[in-house]
Design an enzyme around this catalytic site. Structure first.
Site, PDB file in Angstrom:
ATOM      1  N   PHE A   1      52.584  59.599  12.589  1.00 46.25           N
ATOM      2  CA  PHE A   1      52.033  60.103  13.859  1.00 46.25           C
ATOM      3  C   PHE A   1      50.761  59.343  14.253  1.00 46.25           C
ATOM      4  O   PHE A   1      50.701  58.716  15.323  1.00 46.25           O
ATOM      5  CB  PHE A   1      51.802  61.616  13.690  1.00 46.25           C
ATOM      6  CG  PHE A   1      50.757  62.198  14.577  1.00 46.25           C
ATOM      7  CD1 PHE A   1      50.865  62.115  15.959  1.00 46.25           C
ATOM      8  CD2 PHE A   1      49.654  62.853  14.026  1.00 46.25           C
ATOM      9  CE1 PHE A   1      49.893  62.662  16.778  1.00 46.25           C
ATOM     10  CE2 PHE A   1      48.689  63.410  14.835  1.00 46.25           C
ATOM     11  CZ  PHE A   1      48.791  63.300  16.214  1.00 46.25           C
TER      12      PHE A   1
ATOM     13  N   TYR B   1      45.124  67.863  -3.058  1.00 47.63           N
ATOM     14  CA  TYR B   1      45.050  66.905  -1.951  1.00 47.63           C
ATOM     15  C   TYR B   1      43.599  66.464  -1.750  1.00 47.63           C
ATOM     16  O   TYR B   1      43.287  65.274  -1.724  1.00 47.63           O
ATOM     17  CB  TYR B   1      45.609  67.553  -0.683  1.00 47.63           C
ATOM     18  CG  TYR B   1      45.599  66.647   0.519  1.00 47.63           C
ATOM     19  CD1 TYR B   1      46.385  65.506   0.550  1.00 47.63           C
ATOM     20  CD2 TYR B   1      44.796  66.935   1.616  1.00 47.63           C
ATOM     21  CE1 TYR B   1      46.367  64.665   1.660  1.00 47.63           C
ATOM     22  CE2 TYR B   1      44.775  66.102   2.721  1.00 47.63           C
ATOM     23  CZ  TYR B   1      45.567  64.975   2.733  1.00 47.63           C
ATOM     24  OH  TYR B   1      45.537  64.144   3.826  1.00 47.63           O
TER      25      TYR B   1
ATOM     26  N   GLY C   1      57.039  59.316   8.230  1.00 49.24           N
ATOM     27  CA  GLY C   1      57.040  58.548   9.485  1.00 49.24           C
ATOM     28  C   GLY C   1      58.464  58.304   9.949  1.00 49.24           C
ATOM     29  O   GLY C   1      59.417  58.669   9.252  1.00 49.24           O
TER      30      GLY C   1
END
Ligand code: UDP
Length: 322
Positions: free
Chosen positions: A17, A155, A42
């Site tokens: 994106f 993360y 993607g």
């Protein structure tokens, strides 16, 4: 600031994106762009605006491939490293891939950049600030992460390692690195598949399904339009004064998720109802959310000359119009 090579830029994660909008911006400015993307999150269709351009080439492959990353880095003047695990839901579902892609992938890119002295932009994240309550978040503020048994924090932690490693390459080896901490970035082409709130709300509102606000909806975020974010990335990597720095990239327009739901509903003219879903139903047991997230953008303004300005109404209208 740039090295030498056949292409002006290597963009990892360029079919994603944010990456695809970045490629369009670079090409519109006359730059040649090589993309490395494994097409995991993607897609080729994101690159419809670039793929026929002679200034553009896509290589389908992974940043985990050490030889490949080295070979591509050698062909480019500047590297923008965006390839990473995407979205809170994805991260919780694929904890091993998240850590490996973020840590090993960034290490490969830094090693490859160092082998040819190529400047590199490392995309980090506002998730790094974790549960800090020092609003607005400053780049030199403490980070406050939760327990390791809560997989969400892997993360932030893996991106913190990326930042440490990139800064170490700068300090110890003189590699020109710029680190950007991206806050909630939204816009056309963003998928709701990985949990992101705004594309989800828009999809729910336009299909007449309930708009699902998690928790009490009083948690806040600052949303920026992707066009302004990719512009900021390019300004920073082109500014030698940004080298060796960590810089917040986001807007200061803070909004609660409940208010966001109301805006999406009214601007889209939807008849969807807005419903509150307890976190225990929305996410696995070990989930923790952030109550507030907002950046201090003074460093961004100093180094990029400006910060994202589009308000939430404009952003929602822009997404609805595509
Ligand atoms: N959220 C929500 N409904 C959804 C998806 C997300 O209320 O359908 C909430 C989520 O719990 C969080 C906020 O929206 O408080 C932003 O979530 P997102 O995953 O987009 O980004 P992040 O949490 O990384 O800021």
């Amino acid at each position: 600031m740039s090295g030498s090579g056949e292409y002006d830029y290597l963009v990892t994660g360029g079919a994603g994106f944010i990456g695809s909008h970045l490629c369009e911006l670079l090409i519109s400015r006359g730059k040649s762009v090589l993309v490395l993307d494994d097409l995991s999150t993607g897609s080729l269709s994101n690159l419809d605006g670039c793929s026929d351009n002679p200034m553009f080439r896509l290589v389908v492959g992974s940043v985990l491939d050490e030889a490949l990353t080295k070979g591509l880095a050698n062909q480019c003047g500047t590297i923008i490293h965006l390839a990473a695990a995407v979205g809170v839901e994805n991260i919780i579902r694929q904890p091993v891939e998240t850590i490996e892609t973020n840590v090993k992938g960034t290490e490969n890119i830094l090693m490859a950049a160092e082998s040819c002295g190529t400047p590199v932009f490392i995309a980090s994240t506002s998730e790094i600030y974790g549960k800090s309550e020092n609003i607005p978040f400053r780049e030199d503020g403490d980070i406050v992460l939760g327990a390791t048994c809560r997989s969400r924090w892997s993360y932030a932690c893996s991106k913190a390692i990326d930042e440490f490693l990139a800064l170490a390459y700068w300090k110890a080896k003189g590699l020109p690195v710029v680190i950007g901490r991206l806050f909630n970035t939204v816009g056309p082409r963003q998928s709701g598949r990985y949990g992101m709130v705004l594309p989800r709300f828009i999809e729910q509102a336009t299909s007449g399904k309930p708009i699902t606000v998690f928790g009490d909806g009083e948690q806040t975020r600052c949303f920026s339009l992707v066009y302004e974010i990719v512009e900021a990335i390019v300004s920073l990597i082109e500014n030698p004064d940004a080298v060796g720095k960590v810089i917040n990239i986001g807007s200061t327009g803070e909004i609660s998720i409940r208010e966001l739901a109301g805006k999406v509903k009214s601007i889209s003219g939807s008849s969807s109802e807005i419903i509150l879903i307890p976190y225990e139903e929305a996410y696995p047991d070990d989930f923790e959310d952030m109550r507030r997230r907002a950046p201090d953008v003074s460093l961004l303004q100093a180094l990029a000359g400006k910060s994202p300005q589009a308000g939430i109404d404009t952003i929602i209208r822009e997404i609805l119009s595509k």
